[in-house]
Design an enzyme around this catalytic site. Structure first.
Site, short mmCIF file in Angstrom:
data_model
loop_
_atom_site.label_atom_id
_atom_site.label_comp_id
_atom_site.label_asym_id
_atom_site.label_seq_id
_atom_site.Cartn_x
_atom_site.Cartn_y
_atom_site.Cartn_z
CG LEU A 5 27.92 36.41 37.91
CD1 LEU A 5 28.12 34.91 37.88
CD2 LEU A 5 27.27 36.89 36.64
N GLY A 63 31.85 39.95 37.43
CA GLY A 63 31.11 39.81 36.19
C GLY A 63 30.99 41.12 35.43
CG ASN A 117 36.12 41.34 42.98
OD1 ASN A 117 35.53 41.05 41.94
ND2 ASN A 117 35.50 41.81 44.05
CD GLU A 118 35.49 36.76 39.70
OE1 GLU A 118 36.64 37.24 39.68
OE2 GLU A 118 34.62 37.10 38.90
#
Lengths: 308, 308, 308
Positions: free
Chosen positions: C114, C159, C183-184
Site C-alpha cells: 500500500l 500488500g 511485515n506490517e
C-alpha cells in the site's frame, strides 16, 4: 535493487488494523483478576520470589524470567497455579516488563502437568476451585500482552506441554531423554477442548488428531519435526538462546505485536470464556465418578511404589 | 532424571474432559441405524461374509478386517455402500470389536470411488437413495467408535480416497503405479463440502485448495509428503504393518481414545448432519441436468471402449 | 493393473457438488462492480494498456498477463488499485480469458504494498475511498473465476505479499536479495483480519502467528519451506514456468475448478463482506489518529532521505 525493495517495504506499506473495541478487555482487566484471586490489589514489585516460582525482572531489557521451582516435578497444584497466575499478572501490570521467559529450576523436568492429588478424595468445591485455577493459568498465559518464550529444559507432558504451547515461542533442550506432548489418553483421561484447540493451533488438525488419540509423547527431534517446538539447542544453551529469541520479539513495537497476537489467539480464548462454567461442571462431574476416583487411587499407589 | 520425568507424567497428569451430553449420540444410535437400513435388528455375529465385503473378527485381538471384494475396482455402488455401512455398524455393536482394518482383495486397487452407473439414467428417487448411502458410509466411518486403519494396497481415487481419509491412520503400499487423491475436477465434477472438509482436516487448507482445484492424484511418495497417507511400506508388508499400527491404537483405553476422536471430528460430522437434506437436493438436481447426464454417457462409453 | 486403476478413476468416480445458490454471486455481479467503479459499462476489449498495468490477452491460450508497471515500486495507490480491479474485472467479463498471470515490469520488485502517501495528511473521505479500493482489489482477486498465477519476480512485502497469496499459485524468482512477507508489525502497524485469514489459509495457523507477530520477511528459500510460495525458479525462467503452470490449471474444466475454488475461499471472502463497513471505519479512525499520522510523517521523511 535490494535497497529499492527494502525502501519499498517501508514506503508503500499501508494497512493496519484497529480491532473492534473490547479486543484486549481481558488484558486491561488483569488488575481486577489479581484482586479476584488474592483479595488484594496487585503490587508493582519489580522483583519477587515466592515459594514455588522465582520471578526476576531485568529492567534494562524489560525481560522477566519465571523459574518454576516446585519439586519434585513442578506439578501444577492449586497453590502453584494460583502463584503462577498472580506472578504473571503482576508482570503484566508492570510497565517495565515487555517479555517473559518461562523455565524450570528442576533438572530434567519443565513441568509434569496437573497435580493428581488435587483431583482425588476432595470435595466438589475443591475440584471447582482447582479447575478454575487451571483455566485461569491458560487464559492468562495464552493471551498475555507480553512476549512469552518457553525455555523447555526438561520433559513436559500433559499440562506442562499446554504451558509451553501457550507461549509465543518454544525452545527445547535437545536431549533424547526428554519428551513433550499431551499424553492424557495414555492415562485413560481426555484433554479438554481448549487443550485441543491449543494443540491444533500449534501443529495443525491432522497431527493433533493423531497426537491426542494416541496420547503421544514426542522426543525433542520429533517435536521439532511436527512443529510442537520451534527449535532445539543443547541443554546448557537454552537460557542464552531464549534471551536471543526474546530480543527478536521485543524488536517489534509492543502494540503492533500485541494486536497481531490477539488477532490470532482471541477467537480461541473466547471459546473457553463462552463455555467456562460448563467446562467446570464437566470436570467436576467427571472427576467425582467412582470409577475415575478408583483409577486415580491406583495411579497414586503406583507412584508411591516407584518412590519407595 | 528420565525416570523422574516419566513418573511425573503419571503423577501430576491431571485434566480430562467430559464432553457435553449427546457427544456420541450417533454412536449410541447405530443399532437403530442398522434397523433403518435393513428393516431388521442387527445381528451380533462375530464372523460374516457377504457378497462384496469379507468381514473377519479376531476375538483375541478385538481387531476386525473388512476386505472389499467387488470386482473389478471396488466401485461404491448403492449395494456396496449399504453392505459397507451395515457391516461396520454390526462391528460397532459387537463389544468384542475394538478396531477395524479396511483393505481390498483386488490387486492394484483399494477402491475406485463412487459407481458412475448409479448416477446415469436413473430416477430422482434412485439418486436420492444413492446419495443417502454415500453420506451414511462417511458418517459411519468418519466418527466410528472403533479405531480404523486403512491398509491401502492399491490405487484410491475420489471416493476411495475419502474412505481412506476417514480412517484414523493410513498405510499405503509403496508402489509408484498406485495413486490416491480427490480427482473429481479432472472429470468435470466437484467434491461436496464434506469431502472438502475431510481433506482440509487431513492435509491442511493450502494443500487441499490446490489438490481439489487440480483434481490431483498423488503418487505414494507425494501422498506421504503432503500428509495424505501416514506411512509407506512395501506392498506385501501392508497387512502386517496394519496389524502393528492397530495394536498401538488399541493400547490406549477405548473411552479416552473415542472421546478424543470425537473432540476432533464431531464438528466436521455435524456440518453434514446439519445440511444433509440440502446436500441431497444439491446432488439430485445437479446429476439430473441434461448436460451432466450427457457428460456421464461419454465417460461410460470411453470406459466400455477401454474394456473392449 | 495401472490401466485398470486408471479406468476405475473415471468409471466409478461419482460425487459432485452443487453449491447453494448465490455461491458465485460476486463473480456474476462483477459487471456491475465495474460500472460502480467507473460509472460506465465494462468494455470487452481483448488487449488494453493503461498507465499503470499492461494487460495482454493471448486468445489462443486464454491466458492474460497483467504486468504492473508503476515505478518505482508498484506501490498500491488509489489510482493503481482502481486500475487493477477494473482491469481484472474486464478480463473476468471476457469469455476468451480463462487465466491471469500477475507479474511486474520493474526490476527487483513485485509490489511494495500500500502507498503510504494515500494515508497521510488526507481527509477521512479520502481514507474511506482508499480503503474501499484495497478491499475491492482483494475481493476481486481472491475469489476470481479465472485461474491466477503470481509470477513473483522481485520483493513482495506487505500488500504485495497479499496480492501474491490471493492468487491460486505462486512462483518466485530464486534470488536471495528478494523477500516476501506481511511485515506490517515492523512498521508499527497491524495487518487487518482478512490479511490474517489469507496468510492462515496459505501457511497455517502457527506459522502465520509467528509471521504476523514478527512481521517476518522470508527469503525465497524460507518462503518455499513455510509454504508462502509454491516453487522457486531462476529469475529469467519465471515467465516460462508461469505459463507452464497455468496450462496445468487450465487443463481442468473451468466450472469444476471454479466451484472447487469457491468451496475453499468463499467462507474467507464472506467474512470481509460481512464486516466491510466496520473494517473501513476501523481503518479510518486508526489512520486519523495524531500518533499514527506522526509516525507516518517520520517514515516518509526517512524515505525521502534515502532517495536523496
Amino acid at each position: 535493487m535490494a535497497a529499492q525493495a527494502a525502501a519499498a517495504g517501508s514506503r508503500a506499506w499501508g494497512r493496519h488494523f484497529l480491532p473492534s473495541s473490547g479486543l484486549f478487555t481481558r488484558l486491561q482487566s488483569s488488575q481486577s483478576r489479581v484482586q479476584r484471586l488474592t483479595g488484594r490489589p496487585s503490587v508493582q514489585s519489580r522483583l519477587f520470589s515466592n515459594s514455588k516460582i522465582l520471578v526476576e525482572l531485568d529492567e534494562n531489557t524489560g525481560v522477566a524470567t519465571m523459574t518454576m521451582k516446585h519439586p519434585p516435578v513442578n506439578s501444577l497444584s492449586l497453590e502453584f497455579l494460583t502463584e503462577f497466575s498472580i506472578s504473571l499478572e503482576k508482570l503484566e501490570n508492570d510497565k517495565a516488563c515487555r517479555g517473559v521467559i518461562l523455565t524450570s529450576a528442576l533438572p530434567g523436568i519443565f513441568s509434569a502437568g496437573l497435580d493428581i492429588t488435587e483431583m482425588s478424595g476432595k470435595s466438589e468445591a475443591h475440584y471447582t476451585e482447582f479447575w478454575k485455577a487451571v483455566q485461569e493459568m491458560w487464559l492468562t498465559l495464552y493471551h498475555s500482552r507480553v512476549a512469552t518464550v518457553a525455555a523447555i529444559n526438561g520433559s513436559s507432558p500433559a499440562g506442562g506441554c499446554l504451558m509451553a504451547m501457550s507461549c509465543d515461542y518454544r525452545i527445547m533442550a535437545d536431549n533424547p531423554k526428554f519428551s513433550i506432548g499431551l499424553n492424557e489418553t495414555q492415562l485413560g483421561i481426555v484433554a479438554p477442548f481448549w487443550f485441543k484447540d491449543t494443540i491444533v493451533n500449534t501443529i495443525g488438525h491432522r497431527a493433533a488428531e493423531r497426537s491426542l488419540q494416541l496420547g503421544f509423547l514426542y522426543s525433542p527431534t520429533e517435536a521439532l519435526r511436527v512443529g510442537l517446538v520451534d527449535e532445539l539447542v543443547p541443554g546448557e544453551k537454552v537460557p542464552l538462546r531464549a534471551a536471543e529469541v526474546m530480543a527478536q520479539w521485543l524488536a517489534i513495537p509492543d502494540h503492533a505485536r500485541q494486536l497481531s497476537k490477539s488477532l490470532m489467539r482471541k477467537p480461541t480464548l473466547d471459546r473457553l470464556l463462552a463455555h467456562r462454567e460448563a467446562d467446570i461442571q464437566n470436570f467436576v462431574s467427571f472427576i467425582s465418578r467412582d470409577s475415575i476416583q478408583k483409577s486415580l487411587q491406583k495411579v497414586m499407589e503406583k507412584l508411591k511404589q516407584r518412590k519407595g
